[in-house]
Design a protein around this motif. Structure first.
Motif, PDB file in Angstrom:
ATOM      1  N   ALA A  48       0.843  -1.200   0.000  1.00 41.78           N
ATOM      2  CA  ALA A  48       0.000   0.000   0.000  1.00 41.78           C
ATOM      3  C   ALA A  48       0.874   1.243   0.000  1.00 41.78           C
ATOM      4  N   GLN A  49       0.283   2.334  -0.454  1.00 40.91           N
ATOM      5  CA  GLN A  49       0.972   3.619  -0.431  1.00 40.91           C
ATOM      6  C   GLN A  49      -0.037   4.705  -0.087  1.00 40.91           C
ATOM      7  N   ILE A  50       0.450   5.728   0.617  1.00 40.08           N
ATOM      8  CA  ILE A  50      -0.402   6.868   0.961  1.00 40.08           C
ATOM      9  C   ILE A  50       0.375   8.139   0.659  1.00 40.08           C
ATOM     10  N   ASN A  51      -0.329   9.143   0.127  1.00 37.72           N
ATOM     11  CA  ASN A  51       0.373  10.369  -0.241  1.00 37.72           C
ATOM     12  C   ASN A  51       0.662  11.219   0.997  1.00 37.72           C
ATOM     13  N   ARG A  52       1.300  12.342   0.780  1.00 38.29           N
ATOM     14  CA  ARG A  52       1.811  13.140   1.891  1.00 38.29           C
ATOM     15  C   ARG A  52       0.698  13.647   2.808  1.00 38.29           C
ATOM     16  N   LEU A 103       3.212   8.284  -7.301  1.00 37.92           N
ATOM     17  CA  LEU A 103       2.651   6.976  -7.030  1.00 37.92           C
ATOM     18  C   LEU A 103       3.640   5.952  -7.560  1.00 37.92           C
ATOM     19  N   THR A 104       4.136   5.115  -6.682  1.00 43.63           N
ATOM     20  CA  THR A 104       5.093   4.109  -7.108  1.00 43.63           C
ATOM     21  C   THR A 104       4.952   2.863  -6.266  1.00 43.63           C
ATOM     22  N   ILE A 105       5.182   1.720  -6.891  1.00 41.11           N
ATOM     23  CA  ILE A 105       5.169   0.450  -6.176  1.00 41.11           C
ATOM     24  C   ILE A 105       6.554  -0.186  -6.189  1.00 41.11           C
ATOM     25  N   VAL A 106       7.527   0.552  -6.634  1.00 41.55           N
ATOM     26  CA  VAL A 106       8.890   0.029  -6.779  1.00 41.55           C
ATOM     27  C   VAL A 106       9.657   0.237  -5.482  1.00 41.55           C
ATOM     28  N   PRO A 107      10.127  -0.828  -4.854  1.00 39.66           N
ATOM     29  CA  PRO A 107      10.854  -0.660  -3.591  1.00 39.66           C
ATOM     30  C   PRO A 107      12.048   0.280  -3.698  1.00 39.66           C
ATOM     31  N   GLY A 108      12.742   0.264  -4.820  1.00 46.17           N
ATOM     32  CA  GLY A 108      13.921   1.104  -4.987  1.00 46.17           C
ATOM     33  C   GLY A 108      13.633   2.587  -5.002  1.00 46.17           C
ATOM     34  N   ASP A 109      12.367   2.962  -5.175  1.00 49.51           N
ATOM     35  CA  ASP A 109      12.001   4.380  -5.172  1.00 49.51           C
ATOM     36  C   ASP A 109      11.890   4.939  -3.756  1.00 49.51           C
ATOM     37  N   PHE A 110      11.866   4.065  -2.778  1.00 50.03           N
ATOM     38  CA  PHE A 110      11.738   4.491  -1.383  1.00 50.03           C
ATOM     39  C   PHE A 110      13.129   4.532  -0.760  1.00 50.03           C
ATOM     40  N   GLY A 111      13.489   5.687  -0.237  1.00 47.94           N
ATOM     41  CA  GLY A 111      14.851   5.884   0.232  1.00 47.94           C
ATOM     42  C   GLY A 111      15.109   5.457   1.666  1.00 47.94           C
TER      43      GLY A 111
END
Length: 123
Positions: A48-52, A103-111
């Motif tokens: 899941a992802q949630i915006n700011r 919006l991204t589901i790619v783990p590498g995009d999360f720092g």
């Protein structure tokens, strides 16, 4: 930057858990937040992802309708409410922060990542 997850545990199929992730060391409200999970022998997968601001959420098809992602920017905390849990939900769950508003589901995009919390669904 520090992310600390909690709330995992052992639950029976059909049960519920609520995971929390407390952030520190950065401006929490400026980051999108994601949840991922990794089961033994499998790759880390998007949950899941949630915006700011917390106004938009996105879910993997496998959890849509069962999981709910929310955040409290005043408490620097993001939550994952998990209902109707299934044995296939068993995994280590991680929260992650993304400084880019996308919006991204790619783990590498999360720092930044937490250490993970174990969720086991079993009777």
């Amino acid at each position: 930057v520090q992310l600390v997850e909690s709330g995992g545990g052992l639950v029976q199929p059909g049960g519920s858990l609520r995971l929390s992730c407390v952030a520190s060391g950065f401006t929490f409200g400026s980051y999108a937040m994601g949840w991922f999970r990794q089961a033994p022998g499998k790759e880390r997968e998007f949950v899941a992802q949630i915006n700011r601001s917390g106004t938009n959420t996105y879910y993997a098809d496998s959890v849509k309708g069962r999981f709910s992602n929310s955040r409290d920017n005043a408490r620097n905390t993001v939550y994952l409410q998990m209902n109707s849990l299934k044995p296939e939900d068993t995994a280590v769950y991680y929260c992650a922060a993304d400084r880019v508003p996308r919006l991204t589901i790619v783990p590498g995009d999360f720092g930044s990542w937490g250490q993970g919390t174990q969720v086991t669904v079993s009777s």
